[in-house]
Design an enzyme around this catalytic site. Structure first.
Site, PDB file in Angstrom:
ATOM      1  N   GLU A  46       0.868  -1.178   0.000  1.00  0.00           N
ATOM      2  CA  GLU A  46       0.000   0.000   0.000  1.00  0.00           C
ATOM      3  C   GLU A  46       0.893   1.212   0.000  1.00  0.00           C
ATOM      4  OE1 GLU A  46      -2.733   0.392   3.218  1.00  0.00           O
ATOM      5  OE2 GLU A  46      -3.525  -1.627   2.909  1.00  0.00           O
ATOM      6  N   ASP A  57      -5.982   9.012   9.399  1.00  0.00           N
ATOM      7  CA  ASP A  57      -4.659   8.595   9.843  1.00  0.00           C
ATOM      8  C   ASP A  57      -4.287   9.225  11.176  1.00  0.00           C
ATOM      9  OD1 ASP A  57      -3.491   6.870   7.734  1.00  0.00           O
ATOM     10  OD2 ASP A  57      -4.046   8.573   6.480  1.00  0.00           O
ATOM     11  N   TYR A 180     -10.577  -4.864   3.883  1.00  0.00           N
ATOM     12  CA  TYR A 180      -9.635  -4.351   4.858  1.00  0.00           C
ATOM     13  C   TYR A 180     -10.383  -4.276   6.181  1.00  0.00           C
ATOM     14  CZ  TYR A 180      -5.980  -1.056   6.511  1.00  0.00           C
ATOM     15  OH  TYR A 180      -4.953  -0.435   7.173  1.00  0.00           O
TER      16      TYR A 180
END
Ligand SMILES: Cc1ncc(COP(=O)(O)O)c(C=O)c1O
Lengths: 279, 416
Positions: A46, A57, A180
């Site tokens: 990734e 994030d 994911y």
């Protein structure tokens, strides 16, 4: 539809999927780091394309993104980097929606699909195999899905511990490549243990045909073992690699060693007899 | 289901981990706010009156009326408890969080005014509260930081980027994503993912309702134009919403023109915050809207002398109304805003927030002695004084000293 990502994650061995931010601290360094990760056993990489407002994030990756932007990374330079890479591992681009939406010159009254298509076409041409867009929930993803289907690029979705059954059903129809599994609430960032939410999420997804990879917080071989034992086909780890890059010391060797540790941890998890989900 | 969009703007662009909370909030918004379930709106209005001090007055500004040769009315949101319109929304959302059974409140703040209002509402309703605020804004708005802490809120400094509102929003979203199961994020303007832009507007729409009634009583009709400053746009939409259907009323959203209306693409900075006037469409903080961004889609750093307007985006509903031609976006620069700050203080005895001073500066630009008058404001003009300026005094002293301002008092003798 390209099968590279799916095949890479659902091979005989459990997959290691490392994340690093492209352009941190420079695009030339990233090329070297990608090779190191591949040498350490990465199955899919990734590669983050830096966006100025990375709300999904945590501080580690946020800092990496800031370093990358300061070094002058742009979407176009990112694609040139991917083109120049000489590795056998599929590259998945992780970024935020606004960069896709703004890519290239847009004409008047263009539809979302037409705008997004330009980004996806360029990504596919550069050799990107899949996209992860953390601020694009399935509800808003139709135009991007269409563009991705057209160019054989996977669109990978994140399942959170809070995701309701109703939302899971929607995602199941949309997901490709791998799913994911976000192991815990919050944002990305290395953690000291594997969250209990991991087991629960994998159980909920047991019947899905796509392979499942677990991430958010993974930093040690032992975590990878536990995650694979719990039934995941792959392990995603980002902040732990980004920390090594931020350290700045003997980076490529340490990235390779960390990748090897996590891959070995995942392999250890697979030696137990638990059936692997998504196979 | 209420639609998530205003034309093409709005939507819900957030990480999956937040989607269930947003669906839960949408459901609560529809039941409690739109349908008044369990008497939510009655309780909200009652608390706004008793705790908040509503209604706030519509006051004729005599000196301004004379100066501009028009009937100028001020909507006195500066008289609302806490000193700004922000309490309408903060109280509404904290109360809603309580109805929803949430246990913790987080919020971001730029000028500190929304943080202050949220801290007050949380203390009033007995909820623990944490506020994220950019480091730079903490420096610009010390009195508000202290007020938040007096009301028992924790203030968490945000150091990334330029340390202003945009960064504080990012950080609050992260907190929310981590604690989403028991925490409500009280967003401070008509921005963010659906249902925030609608819900925040609804909580503020009392401003426009009171303007309609007040002007009706005083003049027997509707105003010709409404003027409000737009950062995110909450006081703007609160002022406009009730009168949007009345096409004969002109609506002016005044943005922060900062130093000048350009963008430095190389540096990724805009010396202004005029996203309606100069921005382009994109996705920021959960919504599609007009933004200040570079050619690649990176969000640029905005600037305004007023921290409450210093934001690279704006509410999706305002973007839509601008595209439709219903709202006219205009802007004034930092110096004009400072002059308007001094002018209102000296001539009317009201010290306005620097944000509100932008709205007042628009009158001077259009109708003042040196005006070039591009817009027709009509005879009866209402300006929303969205807040009072006590919080801004330190910034105003500093910024005034840098400039040679006509209307400003000399501070020199004070410092000897
Ligand atoms: C007094 C005052 N007016 C206006 C604003 C700008 O916000 P909005 O555009 O959402 O009304 C602020 C923001 O903090 C404020 O404190």
């Amino acid at each position: 539809m390209s099968d590279d990502v799916r095949t890479a994650v659902s091979g005989d061995e459990p997959a290691l999927i490392p994340y690093i931010t492209a352009g941190d601290p420079s695009l030339a360094a990233t090329a070297e780091y990608v090779e190191a990760l591949a040498a350490g056993g990465a199955d899919v990489i990734e590669l983050g394309m830096p966006f100025s407002e990375p709300i999904a994030d945590g501080p580690t990756i946020q800092d990496a993104i800031q370093r990358s932007l300061e070094a002058g990374t742009t979407p176009e330079r990112y694609f040139e980097l991917v083109e120049s890479l000489d590795v056998d591992v599929p590259i998945v681009c992780m970024t935020y929606y606004n960069l896709l939406y703004q890519y290239g010159e847009s004409g008047p009254d263009e539809s979302d699909y037409e705008r997004l298509r330009r980004f996806v076409a360029r990504a596919a041409e550069a050799g990107v195999s899949g996209l992860i867009i953390p601020d694009l929930p399935v509800d808003e993803s139709d135009p991007l899905r269409r563009a991705c289907d057209e160019y054989g690029v996977d669109l990978i979705f994140i399942v959170a511990p809070t995701t309701t059954d109703e939302r899971l059903a929607k995602m199941r129809e949309q997901v490709s490549g791998f799913v994911y599994v976000q192991a815990r609430l919050g944002t990305t960032g290395a953690q000291a243990d594997v969250s209990d939410a991991t087991h629960e999420s994998l159980t909920r997804l047991a019947e899905w045909e796509v392979p499942k990879a677990v991430g958010f917080g993974v930093s040690e071989g032992q975590h990878a073992t536990e995650i694979v034992e719990a039934g995941a086909a792959g392990v995603v780890a980002g902040s732990v690699f980004v920390d090594i890059i931020a350290g700045g010391d003997d980076v490529a060797n340490r990235l390779e060693a960390k990748a090897r540790e996590l891959k070995q941890g995942a392999l250890d998890g697979a030696t137990t007899d638990t059936p692997k989900a998504g196979k | 289901m209420s639609t998530t969009k205003f034309g093409e703007y709005g939507g819900q662009y957030v990480p999956e981990v937040l989607m269930p909370a947003i669906e839960e909030l949408t459901d609560a918004y529809e039941r409690y706010v739109l349908d008044n379930e369990d008497g939510f709106m009655d309780e909200f209005r009652e608390r706004l009156a008793d705790f908040g001090g509503r209604p706030t007055p519509i006051q004729r500004a005599d000196r301004l009326s004379e100066r501009y040769d028009a009937e100028v009315y001020l909507k006195r949101e500066d008289l609302l408890h806490g000193g700004a319109h922000k309490l309408n929304n903060a109280l509404g959302q904290v109360l809603l969080a309580r109805y929803m059974g949430k246990e913790r409140i987080v919020a971001e703040t730029g000028a500190g005014q929304h943080g202050t209002a949220t801290a007050m509402a949380a203390a009033h309703l007995d909820m623990p509260c944490e506020i994220y605020m950019g480091k730079r804004d903490i420096r610009r708005q010390r009195p508000n930081v202290f007020r938040m802490r007096l009301n028992g809120a924790e203030v968490n400094p945000v150091t990334v980027g330029r340390g202003t509102l945009k960064e504080a929003i990012n950080e609050t979203m992260r907190d929310w994503a981590t604690n989403v199961e028991d925490t409500h994020y009280v967003i401070g303007s008509i921005v963010g993912p659906h249902p925030f832009p609608r819900m925040v507007r609804d909580f503020h729409s009392v401003i426009g309702e009171e303007i309609r009634d007040g002007v009706q009583k005083k003049t027997g009709g509707l105003p010709d134009s409404l003027v409000a400053c737009a950062g995110g746009g909450s006081n703007t939409m609160g002022t406009f919403h009730d009168l949007v259907p009345d096409e004969e009323v002109s609506l002016f959203a005044v943005e922060a023109g900062g130093d000048e209306l350009v963008v430095d693409d190389e540096e990724g900075v805009a010396p202004h915050s005029a996203s309606l006037s100069t921005g382009s469409e994109g996705v920021l903080h959960g919504a599609r809207t007009k933004l200040l961004q570079d050619a690649d889609g990176q969000i640029v750093e905005s600037h305004s002398v007023s921290s409450g307007l210093d934001y690279a985006g704006v509410g999706p509903e305002l973007s839509h109304l601008v595209d439709e031609g219903r709202v006219t976006p205009v802007n004034v620069d930092d110096t004009a805003a400072l002059e308007a700050f001094h002018r209102l203080s000296r001539t009317e005895g009201i010290i306005p927030a620097l944000e509100s001073a932008h709205a007042l500066a628009f009158l001077e630009d259009e109708l003042g002695p040196d005006a070039d008058g591009e817009h027709d404001l009509g005879e009866v003009i209402v300006v929303n004084v969205s807040g009072r300026g006590d919080k801004d005094l330190e910034a105003v002293i500093e910024e005034t000293e840098k400039r040679d301002l006509d209307a400003a008092p000399s501070m020199e003798v004070m410092y000897e």
